[in-house]
Design a protein around this motif. Structure first.
Motif, PDB file in Angstrom:
ATOM      1  N   LYS A  49      54.268  36.191  49.019  1.00 36.40           N
ATOM      2  CA  LYS A  49      52.957  36.852  48.933  1.00 36.40           C
ATOM      3  C   LYS A  49      53.171  38.337  48.718  1.00 36.40           C
ATOM      4  CE  LYS A  49      48.608  37.886  50.200  1.00 36.40           C
ATOM      5  NZ  LYS A  49      47.702  38.161  49.150  1.00 36.40           N
ATOM      6  N   LEU A  50      52.452  38.898  47.760  1.00 39.64           N
ATOM      7  CA  LEU A  50      52.571  40.329  47.499  1.00 39.64           C
ATOM      8  C   LEU A  50      51.664  41.095  48.451  1.00 39.64           C
ATOM      9  CD1 LEU A  50      52.699  40.478  43.602  1.00 39.64           C
ATOM     10  CD2 LEU A  50      54.581  40.570  45.241  1.00 39.64           C
ATOM     11  N   VAL A  51      52.275  41.932  49.257  1.00 37.31           N
ATOM     12  CA  VAL A  51      51.551  42.771  50.206  1.00 37.31           C
ATOM     13  C   VAL A  51      51.189  44.061  49.494  1.00 37.31           C
ATOM     14  CG1 VAL A  51      51.720  44.007  52.397  1.00 37.31           C
ATOM     15  CG2 VAL A  51      52.828  41.807  52.134  1.00 37.31           C
ATOM     16  N   GLN A  52      49.961  44.523  49.713  1.00 37.58           N
ATOM     17  CA  GLN A  52      49.516  45.761  49.091  1.00 37.58           C
ATOM     18  C   GLN A  52      48.993  46.699  50.162  1.00 37.58           C
ATOM     19  OE1 GLN A  52      46.638  44.496  46.198  1.00 37.58           O
ATOM     20  NE2 GLN A  52      48.195  43.651  44.848  1.00 37.58           N
ATOM     21  N   VAL A  53      48.922  47.963  49.844  1.00 34.18           N
ATOM     22  CA  VAL A  53      48.394  48.962  50.764  1.00 34.18           C
ATOM     23  C   VAL A  53      46.970  48.565  51.142  1.00 34.18           C
ATOM     24  CG1 VAL A  53      47.747  51.384  51.012  1.00 34.18           C
ATOM     25  CG2 VAL A  53      49.877  50.776  49.854  1.00 34.18           C
ATOM     26  N   GLY A  54      46.669  48.575  52.432  1.00 32.95           N
ATOM     27  CA  GLY A  54      45.346  48.217  52.919  1.00 32.95           C
ATOM     28  C   GLY A  54      45.264  46.819  53.505  1.00 32.95           C
ATOM     29  N   ASP A  55      46.258  45.977  53.271  1.00 35.84           N
ATOM     30  CA  ASP A  55      46.253  44.621  53.836  1.00 35.84           C
ATOM     31  C   ASP A  55      46.413  44.672  55.349  1.00 35.84           C
ATOM     32  OD1 ASP A  55      46.014  43.480  51.359  1.00 35.84           O
ATOM     33  OD2 ASP A  55      48.119  42.882  51.188  1.00 35.84           O
ATOM     34  N   GLU A  56      45.772  43.708  56.020  1.00 38.36           N
ATOM     35  CA  GLU A  56      45.947  43.565  57.469  1.00 38.36           C
ATOM     36  C   GLU A  56      46.972  42.459  57.709  1.00 38.36           C
ATOM     37  OE1 GLU A  56      42.788  43.307  60.826  1.00 38.36           O
ATOM     38  OE2 GLU A  56      43.385  41.245  60.336  1.00 38.36           O
ATOM     39  N   VAL A  57      48.001  42.767  58.483  1.00 30.90           N
ATOM     40  CA  VAL A  57      49.067  41.810  58.770  1.00 30.90           C
ATOM     41  C   VAL A  57      49.115  41.577  60.269  1.00 30.90           C
ATOM     42  CG1 VAL A  57      51.539  41.331  58.547  1.00 30.90           C
ATOM     43  CG2 VAL A  57      50.380  42.652  56.781  1.00 30.90           C
ATOM     44  N   ARG A  58      49.122  40.286  60.664  1.00 29.93           N
ATOM     45  CA  ARG A  58      49.263  39.901  62.073  1.00 29.93           C
ATOM     46  C   ARG A  58      50.643  39.303  62.255  1.00 29.93           C
ATOM     47  NH1 ARG A  58      44.795  39.259  65.327  1.00 29.93           N
ATOM     48  NH2 ARG A  58      42.887  39.930  64.333  1.00 29.93           N
ATOM     49  N   ILE A  59      51.398  39.857  63.201  1.00 28.70           N
ATOM     50  CA  ILE A  59      52.770  39.415  63.441  1.00 28.70           C
ATOM     51  C   ILE A  59      52.905  39.030  64.907  1.00 28.70           C
ATOM     52  CG2 ILE A  59      55.195  40.067  63.308  1.00 28.70           C
ATOM     53  CD1 ILE A  59      54.076  42.447  61.472  1.00 28.70           C
ATOM     54  N   ARG A  60      53.240  37.765  65.163  1.00 36.44           N
ATOM     55  CA  ARG A  60      53.468  37.307  66.534  1.00 36.44           C
ATOM     56  C   ARG A  60      54.962  37.283  66.791  1.00 36.44           C
ATOM     57  NH1 ARG A  60      51.239  35.854  70.833  1.00 36.44           N
ATOM     58  NH2 ARG A  60      49.151  35.714  69.997  1.00 36.44           N
ATOM     59  N   GLN A  61      55.375  38.042  67.818  1.00 39.38           N
ATOM     60  CA  GLN A  61      56.775  38.076  68.241  1.00 39.38           C
ATOM     61  C   GLN A  61      56.806  37.783  69.730  1.00 39.38           C
ATOM     62  OE1 GLN A  61      57.725  42.081  66.811  1.00 39.38           O
ATOM     63  NE2 GLN A  61      59.080  41.152  65.303  1.00 39.38           N
ATOM     64  N   GLY A  62      57.189  36.554  70.064  1.00 41.22           N
ATOM     65  CA  GLY A  62      57.185  36.142  71.467  1.00 41.22           C
ATOM     66  C   GLY A  62      55.759  36.162  71.989  1.00 41.22           C
ATOM     67  N   PRO A  63      55.537  36.751  73.161  1.00 43.55           N
ATOM     68  CA  PRO A  63      54.179  36.791  73.705  1.00 43.55           C
ATOM     69  C   PRO A  63      53.316  37.904  73.102  1.00 43.55           C
ATOM     70  CG  PRO A  63      55.697  37.776  75.256  1.00 43.55           C
ATOM     71  CD  PRO A  63      56.525  37.241  74.111  1.00 43.55           C
ATOM     72  N   TYR A  64      53.898  38.740  72.269  1.00 43.35           N
ATOM     73  CA  TYR A  64      53.194  39.889  71.715  1.00 43.35           C
ATOM     74  C   TYR A  64      52.678  39.609  70.307  1.00 43.35           C
ATOM     75  CZ  TYR A  64      55.773  42.097  75.490  1.00 43.35           C
ATOM     76  OH  TYR A  64      56.301  42.394  76.706  1.00 43.35           O
ATOM     77  N   GLU A  65      51.518  40.196  70.001  1.00 43.13           N
ATOM     78  CA  GLU A  65      50.981  40.109  68.647  1.00 43.13           C
ATOM     79  C   GLU A  65      50.656  41.514  68.164  1.00 43.13           C
ATOM     80  OE1 GLU A  65      47.957  37.400  66.133  1.00 43.13           O
ATOM     81  OE2 GLU A  65      47.095  38.303  67.915  1.00 43.13           O
ATOM     82  N   HIS A  66      51.212  41.868  67.003  1.00 43.84           N
ATOM     83  CA  HIS A  66      50.935  43.152  66.362  1.00 43.84           C
ATOM     84  C   HIS A  66      49.894  42.919  65.279  1.00 43.84           C
ATOM     85  CE1 HIS A  66      54.645  44.990  68.013  1.00 43.84           C
ATOM     86  NE2 HIS A  66      55.130  43.765  67.872  1.00 43.84           N
ATOM     87  N   VAL A  67      48.842  43.720  65.276  1.00 43.46           N
ATOM     88  CA  VAL A  67      47.855  43.699  64.193  1.00 43.46           C
ATOM     89  C   VAL A  67      47.950  45.068  63.533  1.00 43.46           C
ATOM     90  CG1 VAL A  67      45.440  43.430  63.566  1.00 43.46           C
ATOM     91  CG2 VAL A  67      46.367  42.151  65.507  1.00 43.46           C
ATOM     92  N   ILE A  68      48.397  45.064  62.285  1.00 43.72           N
ATOM     93  CA  ILE A  68      48.682  46.331  61.611  1.00 43.72           C
ATOM     94  C   ILE A  68      47.994  46.392  60.253  1.00 43.72           C
ATOM     95  CG2 ILE A  68      50.903  46.661  62.765  1.00 43.72           C
ATOM     96  CD1 ILE A  68      52.181  45.651  60.149  1.00 43.72           C
ATOM     97  N   GLN A  69      47.816  47.598  59.777  1.00 43.82           N
ATOM     98  CA  GLN A  69      47.324  47.864  58.424  1.00 43.82           C
ATOM     99  C   GLN A  69      48.494  48.431  57.622  1.00 43.82           C
ATOM    100  OE1 GLN A  69      44.203  47.510  57.021  1.00 43.82           O
ATOM    101  NE2 GLN A  69      43.532  46.485  58.885  1.00 43.82           N
ATOM    102  N   VAL A  70      48.737  47.882  56.451  1.00 46.36           N
ATOM    103  CA  VAL A  70      49.805  48.381  55.585  1.00 46.36           C
ATOM    104  C   VAL A  70      49.352  49.726  55.013  1.00 46.36           C
ATOM    105  CG1 VAL A  70      51.153  47.944  53.498  1.00 46.36           C
ATOM    106  CG2 VAL A  70      50.547  46.042  55.023  1.00 46.36           C
ATOM    107  N   ARG A  71      50.163  50.758  55.213  1.00 48.55           N
ATOM    108  CA  ARG A  71      49.828  52.101  54.735  1.00 48.55           C
ATOM    109  C   ARG A  71      50.649  52.522  53.529  1.00 48.55           C
ATOM    110  NH1 ARG A  71      45.177  52.260  56.081  1.00 48.55           N
ATOM    111  NH2 ARG A  71      44.706  52.255  58.276  1.00 48.55           N
TER     112      ARG A  71
END
Length: 138
Positions: A49-71
């Motif tokens: 999948k091609l990620v572009q600036v402005g996409d929202e990415v959710r990453i689950r690592q163990g019990p933690y979840e990161h919700v980030i915006q690609v800058r």
């Protein structure tokens, strides 16, 4: 750090996760994507999948979840300071991760007294019971 890769269309998700230092290797990033622990704009996606600036990415690592915006996008994996400029974590995500960290710390202090010894059989039983009741997912 370049704003866009040479193609100008975007960057492969597995490579971006590696460049942004969420995973130590691209192979680990691929495993996370294939295991549905990474979503882009709320959808399960493939590693190419091609990620572009402005996409929202959710990453689950163990019990933690990161919700980030690609800058930004970058073709090379640089130091952690440069990697941190590639994304911005949402305030709600930061609060949620801190809450989970606090819960894990409290559970540890509750069931594992601060001693230099190994946990006793009783301590392990109490911890197992806590996990079975859904004290935390882990």
């Amino acid at each position: 750090m370049s704003e866009r890769p040479a193609s100008g269309r975007g960057m492969r998700l597995d490579k971006w996760l590696w460049v942004a230092r969420f995973f130590k290797t691209r192979g680990l990033a691929v495993e996370a994507i294939d295991g549905a622990r990474v979503k882009v704009d709320g959808d399960r996606v493939k590693r190419a999948k091609l990620v572009q600036v402005g996409d929202e990415v959710r990453i689950r690592q163990g019990p933690y979840e990161h919700v980030i915006q690609v800058r930004a996008l970058s073709e090379r994996r640089g130091p952690a300071r440069e990697a941190a400029m590639l994304y911005e974590e949402t305030p709600a995500s930061i609060v949620a991760r801190e809450r989970v960290a606090f819960q894990l710390k409290m559970a540890h202090e509750l069931f594992m007294p601060d001693t230099k010894e190994r946990p006793t059989k009783r301590d392990r039983r109490r911890l197992d019971e806590f996990r079975k009741k859904g004290g935390w997912s882990g």
